[in-house]
Design an enzyme around this catalytic site. Structure first.
Site, mmCIF file in Angstrom:
data_model
loop_
_atom_site.group_PDB
_atom_site.id
_atom_site.type_symbol
_atom_site.label_atom_id
_atom_site.label_comp_id
_atom_site.label_asym_id
_atom_site.label_seq_id
_atom_site.Cartn_x
_atom_site.Cartn_y
_atom_site.Cartn_z
ATOM 1 N N GLU A 19 -31.794 70.549 -49.772
ATOM 2 C CA GLU A 19 -30.545 69.869 -49.689
ATOM 3 C C GLU A 19 -30.316 68.955 -48.208
ATOM 4 O O GLU A 19 -31.099 69.518 -47.553
ATOM 5 C CB GLU A 19 -29.875 71.661 -49.008
ATOM 6 C CG GLU A 19 -28.372 71.202 -49.357
ATOM 7 C CD GLU A 19 -27.911 72.679 -48.564
ATOM 8 O OE1 GLU A 19 -27.294 73.815 -49.485
ATOM 9 O OE2 GLU A 19 -27.875 72.957 -46.980
ATOM 10 N N TYR A 179 -26.278 85.337 -54.332
ATOM 11 C CA TYR A 179 -26.877 86.172 -52.930
ATOM 12 C C TYR A 179 -28.150 87.598 -53.179
ATOM 13 O O TYR A 179 -27.394 88.423 -53.191
ATOM 14 C CB TYR A 179 -25.489 86.570 -51.912
ATOM 15 C CG TYR A 179 -24.721 85.515 -51.533
ATOM 16 C CD1 TYR A 179 -24.877 84.988 -50.971
ATOM 17 C CD2 TYR A 179 -23.714 85.105 -52.817
ATOM 18 C CE1 TYR A 179 -24.181 83.842 -50.029
ATOM 19 C CE2 TYR A 179 -23.139 83.739 -52.748
ATOM 20 C CZ TYR A 179 -23.091 83.537 -51.565
ATOM 21 O OH TYR A 179 -22.094 82.274 -51.518
ATOM 22 N N HIS A 183 -22.887 88.771 -51.182
ATOM 23 C CA HIS A 183 -22.324 87.987 -50.092
ATOM 24 C C HIS A 183 -21.100 88.950 -49.040
ATOM 25 O O HIS A 183 -21.152 90.113 -49.435
ATOM 26 C CB HIS A 183 -21.044 87.599 -50.984
ATOM 27 C CG HIS A 183 -20.369 86.663 -50.236
ATOM 28 N ND1 HIS A 183 -19.049 86.693 -49.614
ATOM 29 C CD2 HIS A 183 -20.130 85.111 -49.541
ATOM 30 C CE1 HIS A 183 -18.554 86.059 -49.210
ATOM 31 N NE2 HIS A 183 -19.638 84.961 -49.039
ATOM 32 N N LYS A 199 -18.490 83.571 -63.717
ATOM 33 C CA LYS A 199 -19.174 82.392 -63.135
ATOM 34 C C LYS A 199 -19.940 81.962 -64.598
ATOM 35 O O LYS A 199 -20.251 80.722 -64.740
ATOM 36 C CB LYS A 199 -19.581 82.024 -61.816
ATOM 37 C CG LYS A 199 -18.657 82.407 -60.656
ATOM 38 C CD LYS A 199 -19.147 81.457 -58.986
ATOM 39 C CE LYS A 199 -20.247 83.147 -58.604
ATOM 40 N NZ LYS A 199 -20.631 82.204 -56.903
ATOM 41 N N GLN A 210 -28.751 82.387 -51.850
ATOM 42 C CA GLN A 210 -28.782 81.970 -50.507
ATOM 43 C C GLN A 210 -30.223 82.672 -49.893
ATOM 44 O O GLN A 210 -31.395 82.960 -50.286
ATOM 45 C CB GLN A 210 -28.098 82.918 -50.017
ATOM 46 C CG GLN A 210 -27.738 83.150 -47.781
ATOM 47 C CD GLN A 210 -27.034 82.426 -47.685
ATOM 48 O OE1 GLN A 210 -28.116 80.914 -47.617
ATOM 49 N NE2 GLN A 210 -25.688 82.133 -47.696
#
Ligand code: FAD
Length: 317
Positions: A19, A179, A183, A199, A210
């Site tokens: 990233e 996560y 989260h 989702k 994460q």
């Protein structure tokens, strides 16, 4: 090509990806190329580009009073995706966020990405504005990543905002965040898992985690996902520790724990150069274990600094 197709084509071989962050406003795109060039030898099939919401800054007026102005420090996600496609022929994965954007702005960004031939988006909620305590959605925007997904999914069916007829459908594959250590706003891991499943049930094709520093947390998370019927690829996100400050910064910003063994080693370090060596060794160790145990991709958070990730990749790919 879609991220999930890259994973399928790799046939069980672990892929390398990373990233990058758009440069601070006013800096050149060369900064991005300088970050990507040294990592190209490891053949990343895709590169993620983060998206950044607005921030507040205070300017002194002539009368001495402070005026609050809104600024976006790191614009350019869409342009950088175009640059990555043109220069490297690698699939860019732009991040799309709810925070600070209304639906119209989101649609425009997605139209631009579609015109460029971008086929992947990582759909996220985003965090609160730095100076505000909790996340507030744009009044004309979305509150959760799953709502933003709905907009992308509608575009994939040719349904544009304020339009009665369907038009050219986009073709975005959607990834979402997960996560392993929960989260930070979720009341429990079970509740967080419920929304992660939402989702995936809506159509997310893969999850990127994460950062974590203890692989057991990743494998426990994968196990819980599978037990909850989440069967998409789960890509581990990895961040090498490079400065002493990271010891307190990473837990406070990203809500992750550092294992005792890592903290013990970091506490022995007398300089950031020593910390960097410990961080690299730890990350290589984590990466090797993840590879051996079948992680589909190792995804590194480079913060657009590639030297350290290059050393890690050299040991693995
Ligand atoms: P969501 O999935 O919306 O979840 C947010 C919280 O709400 C969770 O606690 C969840 O359990 C809960 N929740 C979800 N749906 C519901 C619902 N319907 N009702 C009630 N509660 C619900 N931030 C950026 O600004 N730009 C980036 O480029 C960026 N890239 C990232 C990349 C990765 C891989 C990761 C892991 C994070 C990234 N972030 C980025 C940070 C991310 O935006 C934050 O972690 C944010 O706080 C949560 O985003 P999310 O998409 O996971 O949110």
């Amino acid at each position: 090509m879609k991220v999930v197709d890259h994973i399928r084509e790799a046939n069980g071989k672990t892929l390398f990806s990373f990233e990058i962050l758009p440069p601070v406003k006013g800096e050149s795109v060369q900064n991005i190329f300088d970050a990507i060039d040294p990592l190209m030898e490891f053949k990343p099939p895709f590169i993620d580009v983060t998206y950044h919401r607005e921030e507040y800054m205070y300017k002194k007026r002539e009368n001495g009073l402070l005026e609050r102005v809104t600024t976006r420090k790191r614009p350019g996600t869409v342009g950088i995706c175009a640059a990555i496609l043109n220069k490297y022929g690698v699939d860019p994965v732009p991040h799309i966020i709810c925070g600070g954007f209304n639906k119209e702005e989101t649609e425009n960004a997605l139209i631009d990405l579609d015109f460029l031939g971008v086929e992947n988006v990582l759909v996220l909620r985003g965090d609160a504005i730095k100076s505000e305590g909790r996340f507030e959605p744009d009044p004309e925007g979305h509150s959760y990543a799953s709502e933003l997904m709905d907009q992308v999914l509608e575009l994939n069916q040719g349904i544009y905002l304020h339009d009665e007829v369907t038009r050219n459908p986009t073709n975005f594959s959607i990834g979402v965040a997960g996560y392993p250590e929960k989260h930070f706003e979720a009341p429990s891991l079970k509740s967080d898992m419920k929304y992660l499943k939402l989702k995936v049930d809506k159509g997310a094709e893969y999850i990127v985690t994460q950062m974590f520093f203890d692989n057991d947390k990743y494998f426990e998370f994968v196990g819980k996902c599978r037990a909850n019927g989440i069967n998409v690829p789960i890509i581990p996100g990895l961040k090498p520790i490079t400065t002493l400050k990271h010891m307190s910064l990473l837990p406070s910003i990203f809500h992750v724990d550092l294992p005792d063994a890592l903290v013990d080693e970091l506490e022995k370090c007398k300089s950031n150069a020593e910390v960097r060596e410990v961080g690299i060794e730890w990350c290589i160790h984590q990466s090797k274990d993840l590879m051996e145990r079948g992680a589909p991709v190792l995804h590194y958070y480079t913060m657009s600094k590639s030297k350290v990730v290059k050393r890690i990749a050299e040991a693995l790919f």
